[in-house]
Design an enzyme around this catalytic site. Structure first.
Site, PDB file in Angstrom:
ATOM      1  CD  GLU A 291     -16.667   6.067  -0.569  1.00 50.05           C
ATOM      2  OE1 GLU A 291     -16.609   7.330  -0.510  1.00 50.05           O
ATOM      3  OE2 GLU A 291     -16.721   5.183   0.279  1.00 50.05           O
ATOM      4  CB  CYS A 362      13.844 -14.941   0.407  1.00 52.05           C
ATOM      5  SG  CYS A 362      14.770 -15.048  -0.929  1.00 52.05           S
TER       6      CYS A 362
HETATM    7  C1  LIG Z   1     -11.434   0.769   0.668  1.00 50.72           C
HETATM    8  C2  LIG Z   1     -12.505   1.459   0.664  1.00 50.72           C
HETATM    9  C3  LIG Z   1     -13.596   1.585  -0.372  1.00 50.72           C
HETATM   10  C4  LIG Z   1     -13.526   0.257  -1.307  1.00 50.72           C
HETATM   11  O1  LIG Z   1     -13.603  -0.930  -0.617  1.00 50.72           O
HETATM   12  P1  LIG Z   1     -13.657  -2.189  -1.756  1.00 50.72           P
HETATM   13  O2  LIG Z   1     -14.076  -3.610  -0.893  1.00 50.72           O
HETATM   14  O3  LIG Z   1     -12.570  -2.338  -2.553  1.00 50.72           O
HETATM   15  O4  LIG Z   1     -15.136  -2.024  -2.673  1.00 50.72           O
HETATM   16  C5  LIG Z   1     -14.666   2.209  -0.216  1.00 50.72           C
HETATM   17  N1  LIG Z   1     -14.620   3.056   0.581  1.00 50.72           N
HETATM   18  C6  LIG Z   1     -13.881   3.389   1.628  1.00 50.72           C
HETATM   19  C7  LIG Z   1     -13.811   4.749   2.397  1.00 50.72           C
HETATM   20  C8  LIG Z   1     -12.513   2.519   1.781  1.00 50.72           C
HETATM   21  O5  LIG Z   1     -11.679   2.866   2.684  1.00 50.72           O
END
Ligand SMILES: *Cc1c(COP(=O)(O)O)cnc(C)c1O
Length: 438
Positions: A291, A362
């Site tokens: 992911e 600000c």
């Molecule tokens: C935020 C998140 C990601 C992505 O993280 P990155 O650092 O942007 O690659 C993947 N999986 C889950 C469950 C997340 O919360």
């Protein structure tokens, strides 16, 4: 020249180009502050992540964590690359629906999905709902009954591994608000509840250990741990996960001090670890999902600003102020995130001074770059902050009632507006004047 730039990005006039278009022209055409994405960089990153799975013949999904930057056009690009997406809210899901993104390739995440959000997800048949806690299992069960529906689910667990990164953006350690705890038996109990539920199809197991990670070790440990859990579940409950999802968090370069690994290196290490562990545990090789968010959107993004006022504190420092700041990029103020910037009409010029690049908001903390070496600049020059594509626009606010910037995609010498600049009328659109009786 900043190491984040390549020679091909400098045109004959010596200006910075993005996606083959002169950045000065982009600023003139669309005004500043402006978020610009080089779309070919987005595609490249996705393809690089995919290539290692393909080469190894492993079933996979590269699921873009859309919280890094979620707009209709971005989802269309991810769809063109046959990617999956993660969404974490009804709003991100709505955006994906508006983009006609195939719902079968959507994973719904979040540690407090509301009943309405779950109803929306089930109604639209999102591919998988990643369950985070017991309350949610119960809510989803009710929603599935009401809609006489079924859904694929995964369980998010906290593997007890903390990646070496900033504590606000680290999530894999036991004491985390995300996911089912392993040690105390919560994860096993969740599995039993899900397996006993006819409406839930238990697809796999998920962990996400943190963000902006530069080492393989955390991913290898997490991957190994997830396979061990899978083996355990196989022995104890005769259930074998089809999917092992190791989350995102792959680090990128913001400044010359960052030395990220290539996307291929991360995937290679994850695939090797899971293959080896699965063989050791006598398990079938599962599908492997990742992911990436930051690593897909981040390097593709540039924030363009116009230089305005300047304050020289005699004997101390200089503040060079631009026409944006924490409203379009909160990361420096929120967690001391660092960036590099260049003047777009002379990205290669030798620096003659070091300045604080300040925003117009600000707050004393509204400093976009604490120390930036630059050649001499004057009001009206355009400054490009590099690698701003992740968690920049997506975290933008209307603080000080500044309109949020426009977003432009550029590829092969062609630019297109994908998010309009907010207007003052947009800012008061939801305001209601007091009634006469008040
Ligand atoms: C935020 C998140 C990601 C992505 O993280 P990155 O650092 O942007 O690659 C993947 N999986 C889950 C469950 C997340 O919360």
């Amino acid at each position: 020249m900043s190491e984040q730039l390549t020679n091909e990005q400098i045109n004959e006039a010596g200006h910075l180009t993005i996606g083959g278009v002169d950045a000065d022209q982009l600023a003139a055409k669309y005004q500043t502050p402006l978020a610009v994405y080089d779309v070919s960089k987005i595609r490249d990153q996705i393809r690089r992540f995919k290539s290692v799975f393909e080469a190894n013949g492993v079933d996979y999904a590269v699921s873009y964590a859309s919280k890094a930057f979620a707009t209709i056009a971005m989802f269309q690009v991810i769809d063109q690359e046959q990617g999956h997406i993660d969404v974490v809210s009804g709003g991100e899901l709505y955006t994906a629906i508006q983009a006609n993104f195939p719902m079968s390739r959507v994973s719904f995440h979040g540690n407090n999905k509301s009943r309405e959000e779950l109803e929306m997800a089930v109604k639209n048949k999102v591919g998988v709902i990643v369950l985070d806690n017991f309350h949610e299992i119960e809510l989803l069960d009710q929603v599935l009954k009401e809609q006489d529906a079924t859904s694929a689910v995964m369980l998010r667990i906290t593997p007890g591994i903390s990646a070496h990164t900033h504590e606000y953006i680290s999530t894999g350690q036991e004491d985390s608000k995300f996911g089912f705890d392993l040690k105390s038996g919560q994860a096993d109990q969740a599995l039993q509840e899900v397996l006993a539920n006819d409406r839930m199809n238990m697809l796999g197991i998920h962990a996400h250990i943190g963000s902006q990670i530069f080492e393989l070790k955390g991913f290898q440990m997490a991957a190994k741990k997830l396979v061990e859990i899978a083996a355990n579940w196989h022995n104890q409950y005769q259930y074998q996960p089809e999917v092992i999802n190791v989350g995102g968090g792959f680090g990128i370069r913001y400044t010359k001090d960052d030395h990220p690994l290539a996307p291929e290196d991360f995937v290679d290490a994850i695939v090797k670890t899971i293959k080896q562990s699965a063989a050791d545990q006598n398990l079938d090789m599962p599908a492997v999902w990742i992911e990436p968010g930051r690593s897909i959107a981040g390097p593709a993004g540039y924030n363009l600003y116009t230089v305005g006022s300047r304050k020289d504190v005699p004997g101390l420092t200089s503040y060079l102020t631009v026409d944006g700041g924490m409203g379009d990029n909160i990361r420096p103020a929120l967690y001391q995130a660092e960036y590099e910037a260049v003047l777009v009409d002379q990205p290669n010029a030798l620096p003659t001074e070091t300045v604080h690049v300040a925003g117009k908001y600000c707050e004393s903390g509204d400093i976009l770059i604490d120390k930036q070496a630059l050649p001499a600049s004057k009001p009206g020059d355009v400054l490009a902050v590099l690698d701003t594509g992740a968690y920049g626009y997506s975290m933008a606010s209307n603080y000080n009632r500044n309109p949020r910037p426009a977003v432009v995609f550029v590829e092969n010498g062609e630019s297109t507006l994908v998010v309009k600049r907010e207007t003052y009328a947009d800012l008061t659109r939801l305001d209601q004047p007091l009634p006469k009786t008040f």
